[in-house]
Design a protein around this motif. Structure first.
Motif, PDB file in Angstrom:
ATOM      1  N   LEU A 105       7.722 -55.447 -54.398  1.00  0.00           N
ATOM      2  CA  LEU A 105       6.964 -56.211 -54.926  1.00  0.00           C
ATOM      3  C   LEU A 105       8.633 -57.182 -54.997  1.00  0.00           C
ATOM      4  CD1 LEU A 105       3.487 -56.445 -56.962  1.00  0.00           C
ATOM      5  CD2 LEU A 105       4.181 -57.237 -54.210  1.00  0.00           C
ATOM      6  N   VAL A 106       8.984 -56.829 -56.186  1.00  0.00           N
ATOM      7  CA  VAL A 106      10.611 -57.389 -56.022  1.00  0.00           C
ATOM      8  C   VAL A 106      10.725 -58.178 -54.987  1.00  0.00           C
ATOM      9  CG1 VAL A 106      12.432 -57.832 -56.858  1.00  0.00           C
ATOM     10  CG2 VAL A 106      10.985 -57.242 -58.450  1.00  0.00           C
ATOM     11  N   ALA A 107      11.583 -56.853 -53.875  1.00  0.00           N
ATOM     12  CA  ALA A 107      12.081 -57.287 -52.540  1.00  0.00           C
ATOM     13  C   ALA A 107      11.270 -58.093 -51.510  1.00  0.00           C
ATOM     14  CB  ALA A 107      11.813 -55.222 -52.251  1.00  0.00           C
ATOM     15  N   ALA A 108      10.215 -57.915 -52.616  1.00  0.00           N
ATOM     16  CA  ALA A 108       9.625 -58.186 -51.255  1.00  0.00           C
ATOM     17  C   ALA A 108       8.962 -60.073 -51.279  1.00  0.00           C
ATOM     18  CB  ALA A 108       7.555 -58.617 -51.313  1.00  0.00           C
ATOM     19  N   VAL A 109       9.498 -60.042 -52.823  1.00  0.00           N
ATOM     20  CA  VAL A 109      10.283 -61.484 -52.960  1.00  0.00           C
ATOM     21  C   VAL A 109      11.394 -62.107 -52.677  1.00  0.00           C
ATOM     22  CG1 VAL A 109      10.853 -63.011 -55.778  1.00  0.00           C
ATOM     23  CG2 VAL A 109       8.717 -62.123 -55.572  1.00  0.00           C
ATOM     24  N   TYR A 110      12.279 -61.056 -52.635  1.00  0.00           N
ATOM     25  CA  TYR A 110      13.853 -61.554 -52.049  1.00  0.00           C
ATOM     26  C   TYR A 110      13.463 -61.580 -50.224  1.00  0.00           C
ATOM     27  CZ  TYR A 110      18.588 -60.637 -50.316  1.00  0.00           C
ATOM     28  OH  TYR A 110      19.629 -60.351 -49.342  1.00  0.00           O
ATOM     29  N   LEU A 111      13.034 -60.338 -49.922  1.00  0.00           N
ATOM     30  CA  LEU A 111      12.963 -61.085 -48.276  1.00  0.00           C
ATOM     31  C   LEU A 111      11.976 -62.525 -47.687  1.00  0.00           C
ATOM     32  CD1 LEU A 111      11.626 -57.465 -47.600  1.00  0.00           C
ATOM     33  CD2 LEU A 111      13.717 -59.206 -46.843  1.00  0.00           C
ATOM     34  N   VAL A 112      11.288 -62.759 -48.831  1.00  0.00           N
ATOM     35  CA  VAL A 112      10.256 -63.806 -48.621  1.00  0.00           C
ATOM     36  C   VAL A 112      11.172 -65.154 -48.533  1.00  0.00           C
ATOM     37  CG1 VAL A 112       8.894 -64.057 -50.404  1.00  0.00           C
ATOM     38  CG2 VAL A 112       7.862 -64.613 -48.324  1.00  0.00           C
ATOM     39  N   PHE A 113      11.909 -65.075 -49.710  1.00  0.00           N
ATOM     40  CA  PHE A 113      12.900 -66.570 -49.606  1.00  0.00           C
ATOM     41  C   PHE A 113      14.076 -66.571 -49.092  1.00  0.00           C
ATOM     42  CE2 PHE A 113       9.967 -67.101 -53.155  1.00  0.00           C
ATOM     43  CZ  PHE A 113      10.333 -67.875 -53.906  1.00  0.00           C
ATOM     44  N   LYS A 114      14.602 -65.395 -48.373  1.00  0.00           N
ATOM     45  CA  LYS A 114      15.571 -64.940 -47.058  1.00  0.00           C
ATOM     46  C   LYS A 114      15.669 -65.980 -46.002  1.00  0.00           C
ATOM     47  CE  LYS A 114      18.587 -61.491 -45.834  1.00  0.00           C
ATOM     48  NZ  LYS A 114      19.784 -62.434 -46.152  1.00  0.00           N
ATOM     49  N   LYS A 115      16.106 -66.295 -46.048  1.00  0.00           N
ATOM     50  CA  LYS A 115      16.527 -67.270 -45.009  1.00  0.00           C
ATOM     51  C   LYS A 115      16.766 -66.677 -43.333  1.00  0.00           C
ATOM     52  CE  LYS A 115      15.742 -71.327 -46.690  1.00  0.00           C
ATOM     53  NZ  LYS A 115      14.945 -71.328 -47.031  1.00  0.00           N
TER      54      LYS A 115
END
Length: 124
Positions: A114-124
């Motif tokens: 889930l933390v990885a999902a947060v990272y990915l969703v904020f990645k441009k």
């Protein structure tokens, strides 16, 4: 982070505390005889009453945080943030209120994803 972003996250935290109690608190409260004697409809109404306060924080958090309203987060970002906050609050609630629940390796791995999902969703 902008002030709107911080307020959004704080409102989501409060909202999720109410949500967790509305959804799972009745499982703990059944330990009290007066609560255990309630019919399911009574439990539902109590949960709805608690959930009302969840919405009092959730709706403003989403309005304040959404880019379409001048906030810092996209709709996808808001949802992922909310899910991570939900998981954190739930883990705290379940391990503190229910002594039989334990945090296991697979739970931690799921949290990492889930933390990885947060990272990915904020990645441009």
């Amino acid at each position: 982070m902008k002030t709107a972003g911080l307020y959004t996250i704080l409102l989501l935290i409060v909202s999720n505390i109410f949500m967790t109690f509305a959804w799972y608190g009745h499982l703990k409260l059944k330990e009290y005889s007066w609560f255990a004697a309630l019919p399911i409809l009574g439990v539902v109404f109590i949960s709805w009453g608690i959930a009302f306060f969840e919405y009092c924080f959730q709706v403003p958090a989403n309005r304040l945080g959404f880019q379409g309203n001048g906030g810092p987060f996209s709709l996808m970002q808001l949802k992922i943030i909310q899910e991570v906050i939900t998981l954190i609050i739930f883990v705290l609630f379940s391990t503190l209120a229910f002594k039989t629940e334990t945090l296991k390796w697979n739970h931690l791995l799921a949290f990492i994803f889930l933390v990885a999902a947060v990272y990915l969703v904020f990645k441009k």
